[in-house]
Design a protein around this motif. Structure first.
Motif, PDB file in Angstrom:
ATOM      1  N   PHE A  39      31.672  58.872  22.965  1.00 35.76           N
ATOM      2  CA  PHE A  39      32.970  58.574  23.573  1.00 35.76           C
ATOM      3  C   PHE A  39      32.774  57.819  24.880  1.00 35.76           C
ATOM      4  O   PHE A  39      33.472  56.829  25.145  1.00 35.76           O
ATOM      5  N   LEU A  40      31.822  58.245  25.688  1.00 34.22           N
ATOM      6  CA  LEU A  40      31.559  57.545  26.951  1.00 34.22           C
ATOM      7  C   LEU A  40      31.155  56.090  26.702  1.00 34.22           C
ATOM      8  O   LEU A  40      31.577  55.190  27.433  1.00 34.22           O
ATOM      9  N   GLY A  41      30.352  55.863  25.662  1.00 30.82           N
ATOM     10  CA  GLY A  41      29.996  54.495  25.306  1.00 30.82           C
ATOM     11  C   GLY A  41      31.220  53.688  24.902  1.00 30.82           C
ATOM     12  O   GLY A  41      31.374  52.522  25.290  1.00 30.82           O
ATOM     13  N   ASP A  42      32.106  54.328  24.133  1.00 30.18           N
ATOM     14  CA  ASP A  42      33.346  53.653  23.727  1.00 30.18           C
ATOM     15  C   ASP A  42      34.230  53.345  24.930  1.00 30.18           C
ATOM     16  O   ASP A  42      34.862  52.286  24.992  1.00 30.18           O
ATOM     17  N   VAL A  43      34.281  54.258  25.899  1.00 29.05           N
ATOM     18  CA  VAL A  43      35.070  54.016  27.108  1.00 29.05           C
ATOM     19  C   VAL A  43      34.490  52.830  27.880  1.00 29.05           C
ATOM     20  O   VAL A  43      35.231  51.994  28.401  1.00 29.05           O
ATOM     21  N   GLY A  44      33.168  52.730  27.920  1.00 37.51           N
ATOM     22  CA  GLY A  44      32.541  51.568  28.558  1.00 37.51           C
ATOM     23  C   GLY A  44      32.919  50.279  27.851  1.00 37.51           C
ATOM     24  O   GLY A  44      33.230  49.269  28.507  1.00 37.51           O
ATOM     25  N   ASP A  45      32.902  50.304  26.524  1.00 37.49           N
ATOM     26  CA  ASP A  45      33.321  49.121  25.757  1.00 37.49           C
ATOM     27  C   ASP A  45      34.779  48.790  26.022  1.00 37.49           C
ATOM     28  O   ASP A  45      35.155  47.620  26.164  1.00 37.49           O
ATOM     29  N   LEU A  46      35.603  49.821  26.123  1.00 39.28           N
ATOM     30  CA  LEU A  46      37.023  49.630  26.414  1.00 39.28           C
ATOM     31  C   LEU A  46      37.201  48.994  27.790  1.00 39.28           C
ATOM     32  O   LEU A  46      38.023  48.082  27.966  1.00 39.28           O
ATOM     33  N   ALA A  47      36.428  49.436  28.758  1.00 37.89           N
ATOM     34  CA  ALA A  47      36.520  48.873  30.110  1.00 37.89           C
ATOM     35  C   ALA A  47      36.219  47.370  30.095  1.00 37.89           C
ATOM     36  O   ALA A  47      36.889  46.584  30.778  1.00 37.89           O
ATOM     37  N   LYS A  48      35.241  46.966  29.312  1.00 37.14           N
ATOM     38  CA  LYS A  48      34.908  45.541  29.212  1.00 37.14           C
ATOM     39  C   LYS A  48      36.061  44.755  28.581  1.00 37.14           C
ATOM     40  O   LYS A  48      36.344  43.625  28.998  1.00 37.14           O
ATOM     41  N   LEU A  49      36.716  45.363  27.616  1.00 35.83           N
ATOM     42  CA  LEU A  49      37.844  44.686  26.974  1.00 35.83           C
ATOM     43  C   LEU A  49      39.043  44.593  27.907  1.00 35.83           C
ATOM     44  O   LEU A  49      39.766  43.595  27.899  1.00 35.83           O
ATOM     45  N   VAL A  50      39.247  45.613  28.719  1.00 35.98           N
ATOM     46  CA  VAL A  50      40.316  45.555  29.722  1.00 35.98           C
ATOM     47  C   VAL A  50      40.015  44.441  30.717  1.00 35.98           C
ATOM     48  O   VAL A  50      40.913  43.698  31.126  1.00 35.98           O
ATOM     49  N   GLN A  51      38.748  44.281  31.071  1.00 35.09           N
ATOM     50  CA  GLN A  51      38.367  43.146  31.921  1.00 35.09           C
ATOM     51  C   GLN A  51      38.683  41.835  31.218  1.00 35.09           C
ATOM     52  O   GLN A  51      39.129  40.877  31.842  1.00 35.09           O
ATOM     53  N   GLY A  52      38.463  41.795  29.921  1.00 32.30           N
ATOM     54  CA  GLY A  52      38.788  40.605  29.150  1.00 32.30           C
ATOM     55  C   GLY A  52      40.267  40.274  29.222  1.00 32.30           C
ATOM     56  O   GLY A  52      40.652  39.115  29.373  1.00 32.30           O
ATOM     57  N   LYS A  53      41.109  41.304  29.144  1.00 33.49           N
ATOM     58  CA  LYS A  53      42.552  41.074  29.246  1.00 33.49           C
ATOM     59  C   LYS A  53      42.936  40.557  30.633  1.00 33.49           C
ATOM     60  O   LYS A  53      43.926  39.851  30.784  1.00 33.49           O
ATOM     61  N   ALA A  54      42.097  40.866  31.635  1.00 28.64           N
ATOM     62  CA  ALA A  54      42.344  40.379  33.001  1.00 28.64           C
ATOM     63  C   ALA A  54      41.705  39.009  33.227  1.00 28.64           C
ATOM     64  O   ALA A  54      41.785  38.469  34.326  1.00 28.64           O
ATOM     65  N   GLY A  55      41.067  38.466  32.191  1.00 25.34           N
ATOM     66  CA  GLY A  55      40.476  37.141  32.296  1.00 25.34           C
ATOM     67  C   GLY A  55      39.020  37.121  32.734  1.00 25.34           C
ATOM     68  O   GLY A  55      38.431  36.059  32.857  1.00 25.34           O
ATOM     69  N   VAL A  56      38.441  38.296  32.956  1.00 23.85           N
ATOM     70  CA  VAL A  56      37.063  38.362  33.450  1.00 23.85           C
ATOM     71  C   VAL A  56      36.043  38.241  32.320  1.00 23.85           C
ATOM     72  O   VAL A  56      34.991  37.650  32.509  1.00 23.85           O
ATOM     73  N   ARG A  57      36.339  38.798  31.170  1.00 24.65           N
ATOM     74  CA  ARG A  57      35.427  38.769  30.027  1.00 24.65           C
ATOM     75  C   ARG A  57      36.183  38.285  28.784  1.00 24.65           C
ATOM     76  O   ARG A  57      36.383  39.043  27.844  1.00 24.65           O
ATOM     77  N   PRO A  58      36.593  37.033  28.759  1.00 29.40           N
ATOM     78  CA  PRO A  58      37.382  36.558  27.618  1.00 29.40           C
ATOM     79  C   PRO A  58      36.561  36.531  26.327  1.00 29.40           C
ATOM     80  O   PRO A  58      35.339  36.380  26.356  1.00 29.40           O
ATOM     81  N   ARG A  59      37.249  36.683  25.228  1.00 35.14           N
ATOM     82  CA  ARG A  59      36.637  36.542  23.897  1.00 35.14           C
ATOM     83  C   ARG A  59      37.740  36.207  22.912  1.00 35.14           C
ATOM     84  O   ARG A  59      38.903  36.495  23.149  1.00 35.14           O
ATOM     85  N   ASP A  60      37.343  35.611  21.809  1.00 35.65           N
ATOM     86  CA  ASP A  60      38.322  35.121  20.842  1.00 35.65           C
ATOM     87  C   ASP A  60      39.119  36.231  20.170  1.00 35.65           C
ATOM     88  O   ASP A  60      40.305  36.071  19.903  1.00 35.65           O
ATOM     89  N   ASP A  61      38.483  37.354  19.891  1.00 37.64           N
ATOM     90  CA  ASP A  61      39.145  38.439  19.159  1.00 37.64           C
ATOM     91  C   ASP A  61      39.573  39.580  20.081  1.00 37.64           C
ATOM     92  O   ASP A  61      39.578  40.741  19.687  1.00 37.64           O
ATOM     93  N   LEU A  62      39.952  39.269  21.299  1.00 41.41           N
ATOM     94  CA  LEU A  62      40.202  40.273  22.329  1.00 41.41           C
ATOM     95  C   LEU A  62      41.258  41.303  21.921  1.00 41.41           C
ATOM     96  O   LEU A  62      41.024  42.514  22.035  1.00 41.41           O
TER      97      LEU A  62
END
Length: 100
Positions: free
Chosen positions: A33-56
């Motif tokens: 779960f902690l690993g998943d939360v870390g992945d989620l944090a990166k995706l939230v950064q993506g939504k803020a424009g910091v870590r963009p990706r095509d399938d965000l």
């Protein structure tokens, strides 16, 4: 949702037992779960424009579902009435907010 999470956890436990000789402990589920939360944090950064990706949007929805599955699985493992706990917690927060 809790029943579906239990079904999937049972199937994972079978795979883990055949692969590793035992199923994951609750501590290992929590670490996942902690690993998943870390992945989620990166995706939230993506939504803020910091870590963009095509399938965000798709990835964000998937990771939120993974995190929810972990919470449901842990609640089941510890016999927590998640619906009751959620309702009472929201009631407490609502009351605190109303008191200002």
């Amino acid at each position: 949702m809790q029943e579906r999470a239990r079904e999937i956890r049972t199937r994972y436990a079978e795979v883990e037992a055949s692969t590793y000789g035992r199923s994951w402990t609750t501590e290992e589920i929590m670490l996942g779960f902690l690993g998943d939360v870390g992945d989620l944090a990166k995706l939230v950064q993506g939504k803020a424009g910091v870590r963009p990706r095509d399938d965000l949007d798709e990835a964000l929805a998937h990771e939120l579902a993974d995190c929810l599955w972990s919470v449901l699985t842990l609640a089941n493992a510890y016999d927590v009435d998640l619906v009751g706990a959620f309702t009472s917690t929201m009631d407490e927060l609502d009351e605190a907010l109303s008191e200002g």
